[in-house]
Design an enzyme around this catalytic site. Structure first.
Site, PDB file in Angstrom:
ATOM      1  N   ARG A 123       0.916  -1.224  -0.115  1.00 56.02           N
ATOM      2  CA  ARG A 123       0.055  -0.090  -0.126  1.00 56.02           C
ATOM      3  C   ARG A 123       0.868   1.347   0.015  1.00 56.02           C
ATOM      4  O   ARG A 123       2.091   1.258   0.552  1.00 56.02           O
ATOM      5  CB  ARG A 123      -0.997  -0.053   1.331  1.00 56.02           C
ATOM      6  CG  ARG A 123      -2.054  -0.711   1.005  1.00 56.02           C
ATOM      7  CD  ARG A 123      -3.276   0.222   0.380  1.00 56.02           C
ATOM      8  NE  ARG A 123      -4.665  -0.561   0.285  1.00 56.02           N
ATOM      9  CZ  ARG A 123      -5.124  -1.387  -0.511  1.00 56.02           C
ATOM     10  NH1 ARG A 123      -4.205  -2.028  -1.510  1.00 56.02           N
ATOM     11  NH2 ARG A 123      -6.205  -1.879  -0.628  1.00 56.02           N
ATOM     12  N   HIS A 150      -0.735   0.138  -9.796  1.00 50.64           N
ATOM     13  CA  HIS A 150      -1.478  -0.689  -8.967  1.00 50.64           C
ATOM     14  C   HIS A 150      -2.148  -1.899  -9.539  1.00 50.64           C
ATOM     15  O   HIS A 150      -3.418  -1.908  -9.615  1.00 50.64           O
ATOM     16  CB  HIS A 150      -2.368   0.325  -8.188  1.00 50.64           C
ATOM     17  CG  HIS A 150      -2.874  -0.394  -6.780  1.00 50.64           C
ATOM     18  ND1 HIS A 150      -3.062   0.255  -5.763  1.00 50.64           N
ATOM     19  CD2 HIS A 150      -2.982  -1.896  -6.452  1.00 50.64           C
ATOM     20  CE1 HIS A 150      -3.454  -0.313  -4.772  1.00 50.64           C
ATOM     21  NE2 HIS A 150      -3.359  -1.723  -5.063  1.00 50.64           N
ATOM     22  N   GLU A 180      -2.113   8.025  -4.327  1.00 43.58           N
ATOM     23  CA  GLU A 180      -2.528   7.549  -5.798  1.00 43.58           C
ATOM     24  C   GLU A 180      -3.857   7.681  -6.290  1.00 43.58           C
ATOM     25  O   GLU A 180      -4.734   7.644  -5.093  1.00 43.58           O
ATOM     26  CB  GLU A 180      -1.962   6.059  -5.943  1.00 43.58           C
ATOM     27  CG  GLU A 180      -2.823   5.052  -4.932  1.00 43.58           C
ATOM     28  CD  GLU A 180      -2.457   3.663  -5.114  1.00 43.58           C
ATOM     29  OE1 GLU A 180      -3.370   2.705  -5.480  1.00 43.58           O
ATOM     30  OE2 GLU A 180      -1.188   3.470  -4.981  1.00 43.58           O
TER      31      GLU A 180
END
Length: 325
Positions: free
Chosen positions: A238, A285, A267
């Site tokens: 993360r 991601h 993000e």
């Protein structure tokens, strides 16, 4: 029929399945809702299927009534305030287990690309700069025979460790608690060490721990300074676990050799200075991005909301104390 907000774009066949149980409000254009719009759309709904882009907190829930379940298509749920969910009688669920192996595969893809400077070499070739071969031409780091360090040894961390057997790597890890001897053996004889030893000894360090306020910037300037100059850092966990500004400085100064990042602070916005660095591999991601795995994640989220509307216990309930309210 009870109403369900499907807050992100969804596979059409899954929507057809959901329509047997709910009146659906869709977002097939896949817009990211503001908090005010999310509150407006959730009003009067039985529940919602969402992703980590939906922040479910005290402020949002205080504006709603009748919501029974919030189901995220993700393992991580740091966008949920579980205490607030319980307080407002809302069940919160996630989609665990189904992406462990796919995410572990991608951790290795990032690690290999970073160690062997694949992105940098491709950009060099595409720019038309390849004119000759030389002995030190894009020299990188070996994986075989090196030391793999893993910070966070849950299911994904253990899946990453198992893959080290084919490369003859030493595996060390740090975790909130040590694994059982049986699990360490299955994870390619992984050895539990303290955090300082992990940082100093690992040739390739992979972050695989869930985000919480307690681990915010657990990798910062102090930690990066303890790593080998030849080491690589891989983050498939993360954003926020790493202090991105400190990492950029470490990469610029050669404190570590390279980094592979699939997640970032703030993000999809991220620190633009990463773009000027050659020794970093950047991906948006996508660690769980195979069709089979993404469908499994979606199906898990769907199963949770269908269980709830049937009056059954959702299999992935994160706040079971809500049942006592």
């Amino acid at each position: 029929m009870p109403k369900l907000l499907v807050a992100r774009a969804m596979f059409p066949d899954v929507l057809a399945q959901l329509s047997n149980f709910f009146e659906l409000e869709l977002n097939q254009e896949d817009r990211i809702f503001s908090q005010s719009e999310l509150a407006e759309r959730l009003q009067g709904k039985f529940g919602m299927i969402c992703t980590s882009s939906a922040k479910v907190d005290q402020d949002l829930l205080s504006k709603l009534s009748g919501v029974k379940i919030i189901s995220t298509i993700a393992v991580g749920y740091d966008n949920f305030d579980l205490h607030a969910c319980t307080q407002h009688g809302v069940m919160a669920t996630n989609s665990p287990d189904v992406l462990n192996e796919t995410t572990a595969d991608f951790a290795w893809a990032l690690m290999m690309a970073t160690a062997r400077r694949v992105t940098e070499a491709e950009h060099f070739l595409r720019a038309g700069l390849w004119t000759k071969w030389s002995v030190d031409f894009f020299v990188g780091a070996d994986l075989h025979g090196s030391c793999l360090g893993i910070l966070g040894m849950g299911r994904i961390g253990q899946a990453i460790a198992r893959r080290a057997s084919g490369f003859g790597m030493e595996v060390i890890y740090h975790n909130r608690s040590q694994l059982s001897e049986e699990k360490e053996l299955a994870a390619h004889h992984a050895r539990y060490v303290d955090k300082q030893t992990l940082l100093r000894h690992a040739d390739h360090l992979i972050l695989a721990l869930p985000y919480s306020p307690e681990v915010h910037h657990i990798i910062g300037a102090i930690e990066l300074a303890q790593m080998k100059p030849s080491a690589t850092l891989i983050n498939i966990a993360r954003g926020g676990i790493v202090d991105d500004a400190a990492l950029i400085q470490a990469l610029r100064n050669g404190q570590i050799a390279g980094a592979g990042l699939d997640v970032f602070e703030n993000e999809p916005r991220f620190h633009a200075d990463f773009l000027g660095l050659k020794n970093v591999v950047l991906t948006p991601h996508i660690a769980s991005a195979t069709e089979r795995t993404r469908r499994a994640m979606v199906n898990r989220a769907v199963k949770n909301v269908i269980s709830a509307v049937r009056g059954e216990l959702p299999p992935d309930l994160l706040n079971p104390e809500v049942l006592e309210i």
